[in-house]
Write a protein that holds these residues in place. Structure first.
Motif, mmCIF file in Angstrom:
data_model
loop_
_atom_site.group_PDB
_atom_site.id
_atom_site.type_symbol
_atom_site.label_atom_id
_atom_site.label_comp_id
_atom_site.label_asym_id
_atom_site.label_seq_id
_atom_site.Cartn_x
_atom_site.Cartn_y
_atom_site.Cartn_z
ATOM 1 N N HIS A 1 0.876 -1.226 -0.179
ATOM 2 C CA HIS A 1 0.175 0.054 0.068
ATOM 3 C C HIS A 1 0.846 1.273 0.005
ATOM 4 C CE1 HIS A 1 -3.509 -2.569 1.022
ATOM 5 N NE2 HIS A 1 -2.884 -2.852 1.871
ATOM 6 N N MET B 1 -3.721 -0.064 -1.967
ATOM 7 C CA MET B 1 -4.514 1.003 -1.870
ATOM 8 C C MET B 1 -3.482 1.984 -2.250
ATOM 9 S SD MET B 1 -6.683 0.636 1.771
ATOM 10 C CE MET B 1 -7.575 2.126 1.885
ATOM 11 N N VAL C 1 -5.443 2.629 5.941
ATOM 12 C CA VAL C 1 -4.910 1.606 5.307
ATOM 13 C C VAL C 1 -4.580 0.276 6.231
ATOM 14 C CG1 VAL C 1 -2.563 0.718 4.518
ATOM 15 C CG2 VAL C 1 -3.300 2.889 3.470
ATOM 16 N N ARG D 1 -13.571 -1.408 -1.028
ATOM 17 C CA ARG D 1 -13.147 -0.284 -0.401
ATOM 18 C C ARG D 1 -13.475 1.195 -1.042
ATOM 19 N NH1 ARG D 1 -7.229 -2.538 -1.145
ATOM 20 N NH2 ARG D 1 -7.050 -4.205 0.583
ATOM 21 N N HIS E 1 -10.364 4.859 -5.271
ATOM 22 C CA HIS E 1 -9.228 6.102 -5.263
ATOM 23 C C HIS E 1 -10.022 7.275 -5.523
ATOM 24 C CE1 HIS E 1 -6.243 2.371 -5.875
ATOM 25 N NE2 HIS E 1 -5.794 3.329 -4.680
#
Lengths: 436, 436
Positions: free
Chosen positions: A99, A125, A317, B328, B331
């Motif tokens: 991440h 991420m 995260v 999730r 972005h």
């Protein structure tokens, strides 16, 4: 659970701030995240340079690739800035399944589409709260907090240097060039100020904000930018006389024919909250169809404000690293077993300043009595006004502002003042906070 | 993926607003959440009452227990308010393994510890962004956005009714009782205004904010509250004269000896941004050790602002319902396959108002020429000032504000104006936005 191991690329202002905040607030952060977050490695160009952070316990290297290739590192924090090297490092970290947290607005604005595509493929991420408006959680607010809205427009003061220059020009009637030179001397502006004064830095940030507001690809090349270099003292004064302030705004607006993306000096009505955002501070006004206008304000740059955003991303995260429901954001922000029963003070123990108003006979000695009582309880007077009695009346109003004191002392002092024969009725008391 | 099925308890102002926002923005919300969110059932006390929302496709009932016991419902949205019934419904929903979203500040402030403990046992989420400051994502900002900080203090205008009353008292020199009566007539204040004017409503919200800021249990009974009923016009005027405004603040501060929790009218310096939050608007100032002061501003109540917060919570719940990384936060806020390539307009197509300044010979006909050119391009003048020439000079400054027009038209108009022989040099042009 074992600590999350973070590798920091770049130990400059923001890198140093991040290390400091993670160390100083380690306990508080672990109480929230449910896991410790520890910087185990960091890279810097020159290992012998003086730093703002204590690097004890951190393995240092001059080669950032060692970190992005280190299987022991869980999360890479990219704080080098710039385009090429940063991009290469971030893509390598992603390829290695790590991440990434970054404060690099230029990287996201110009290469974000590619970076996110790679991150999507690897299921990692890439978070970038620190890339826009420093410590203000504006990415999170738009991306999550306003998720129910169709965003209609947003307008932000997202370059502190530009806002500092315009604020100084207005407050002190100074010229652009003069203030720019001072900003450079203070370290608010770079030796080459182009990025700040020509709207490029704000354009990078606006690109990011517009994408998350409207769900469009990142496209910095389509932002219209005009700098603040041509603003004169005269324009600042005329604007003021007409009821406006000149602010350098990044504006994104969805219209029926498409999206406006523009950065330019803008006259805005003085009465708007955002018109009163001064100096190096940042603010973003976001208008959603359901929520209406909302504003987010705070420090847009600096070591620790930016670190605040980096660390918030690290906590996000950490939550995403395991799918355990225990890893969700806790109801009361802190893990249920980390809620601390810190005592709540009784009213008596509150410390605050006060505004006091009392009505007294207009005769010598009353003021002396009142101030003597305050002194007895160690209450300092900050300001005092005595209002003359209206014609035919003999009572005066005495208004005082005090310095901070304990509520208990103030209660006792007020009781003593009300007991004075020259004082009639109750003392009006309103607490005072400078919020500074 | 199949839609998430939501059951709404209560179809009053916020319930109706939530149904409306979920329907109107269904596509935008699904682009973000990756799943549709559909209200399939709702309860109301009286099914025949006129509503602000279209209930087509929603199975209605007068019995809210049918909904919390319905195995087809994934998430329960509690918008009934109050203590006992709401608590029973929420606990039943949790016992049935359902996630809960609520706007009920009284429930959370008084019974939150118990509710969260039950939710923890069942592994479900109970989200309550709408319980504090309506549409402002303040819970998310503190709980997640500032997770790297030790929160030092926070101070909020978190009761719109109280702020409306104090704003009117100051702006119009009116008395408390007079403004309260108007607020009641406008529907800003309840027939029994105790909750608002005595600080109880603000106390509920402060209880919640303090818990998530400091990691302490919810303890409303320890909040010190003082109402705004004793504030007089006189105090408002004296405060103003001394450079202060009176605002009703909820304040939570961590000191060495414990935590202060207090709601009371407060003098604050006029120059602070929060001192300029007017009418029914809310704002919360939060100071963290790393980030410094940050401010969050927006509508603190109302159907759709509150619904904005409810829907954001629903999106968060949807993300947590599966542990798939695909779920999730994306972005760029929208799912990667839902990014839309809406055209970005060229500079020519920007619509904005303008400030123009030009220098012209001081002779008859110049102004007529300039205004004729603007009219030719359909540009309306909003304001015009002509500054007399300094002694000995023959040129005057003409300053104009225009109404909104296309940048393209303005470029053409400026070129024509600069071509006039009586006009010297370039026209200074700064864009103008009212941000209203």
């Amino acid at each position: 659970m074992k600590p999350v191991r973070v590798g920091v690329l770049g130990l400059g202002t923001v890198g140093g701030g991040t290390v400091n905040v993670l160390k100083r607030n380690a306990e508080e952060i672990a109480r929230r995240a449910g896991r410790e977050i520890v910087v185990t490695r960091a890279s810097a160009r020159d290992l012998n340079r003086a730093r703002i952070c204590d690097t004890q316990g951190i393995a240092l290297t001059t080669d950032p690739f060692e970190i992005v290739n280190d299987p022991e590192i869980d999360v890479v924090v990219e704080l080098i800035g710039g385009y090429d090297l940063a991009k290469q490092l971030v893509l390598t970290a992603i390829a290695n399944g790590k991440h990434v947290v970054t404060a690099n607005k230029a990287l996201i604005a110009l290469h974000g589409n590619e970076v996110f595509a790679e991150a999507g493929k690897k299921g990692v991420m890439v978070l970038f709260e620190a890339a826009v408006a420093g410590g203000i959680p504006i990415i999170k607010a738009i991306r999550e907090g306003l998720a129910g809205n169709q965003i209609q427009w947003l307008a932000g003061i997202i370059n502190g240097t530009g806002n500092f220059i315009l604020t100084e020009m207005r407050d002190k009637g100074r010229d652009f060039a003069d203030v720019l030179a001072e900003a450079q001397a203070l370290g608010y502006a770079e030796a080459d100020p182009t990025f700040d004064v020509e709207g490029i830095d704000a354009g990078h940030k606006l690109t990011i904000l517009a994408s998350i507001a409207f769900g469009i690809p990142l496209q910095f090349d389509k932002v219209f930018t005009e700098g603040i270099t041509k603003i004169t003292r005269l324009d600042v004064e005329y604007a003021e006389a007409l009821g406006y302030r000149i602010k350098n705004l990044g504006i994104a607006r969805k219209t029926e024919s498409g999206i406006e993306l523009r950065v330019h000096p803008t006259l805005i009505p003085k009465r708007r909250l955002i018109a009163n955002v001064e100096g190096v501070m940042n603010a973003v006004l976001v208008c959603g169809d359901a929520v209406g206008p909302t504003l987010y304000y705070g420090a847009g740059a600096g070591a620790e404000p930016t670190a605040s955003a980096v660390v918030a991303d690290l906590v996000d995260v950490v939550r995403a690293m395991t799918s355990d429901p225990e890893n969700r954001v806790p109801h009361l922000a802190f893990q249920a077993d980390a809620i601390a029963d810190i005592p709540v003070l009784s009213a008596d123990a509150i410390r605050t300043a006060y505004y006091l108003r009392l009505t007294a006979e207009d005769k010598p000695g009353v003021l002396a009595d009142v101030t003597r009582i305050l002194a007895k309880y160690n209450i300092s007077i900050e300001a005092l006004i005595q209002k003359e009695p209206p014609q035919g009346e003999t009572s005066v109003a005495i208004i005082m502002l005090t310095q901070q004191t304990l509520e208990k002392e103030m209660n006792a002092a007020i009781a003593d003042i009300e007991a004075l024969t020259a004082v009639s009725g109750k003392v009006a008391r309103i607490r005072l906070e400078t919020l500074g």
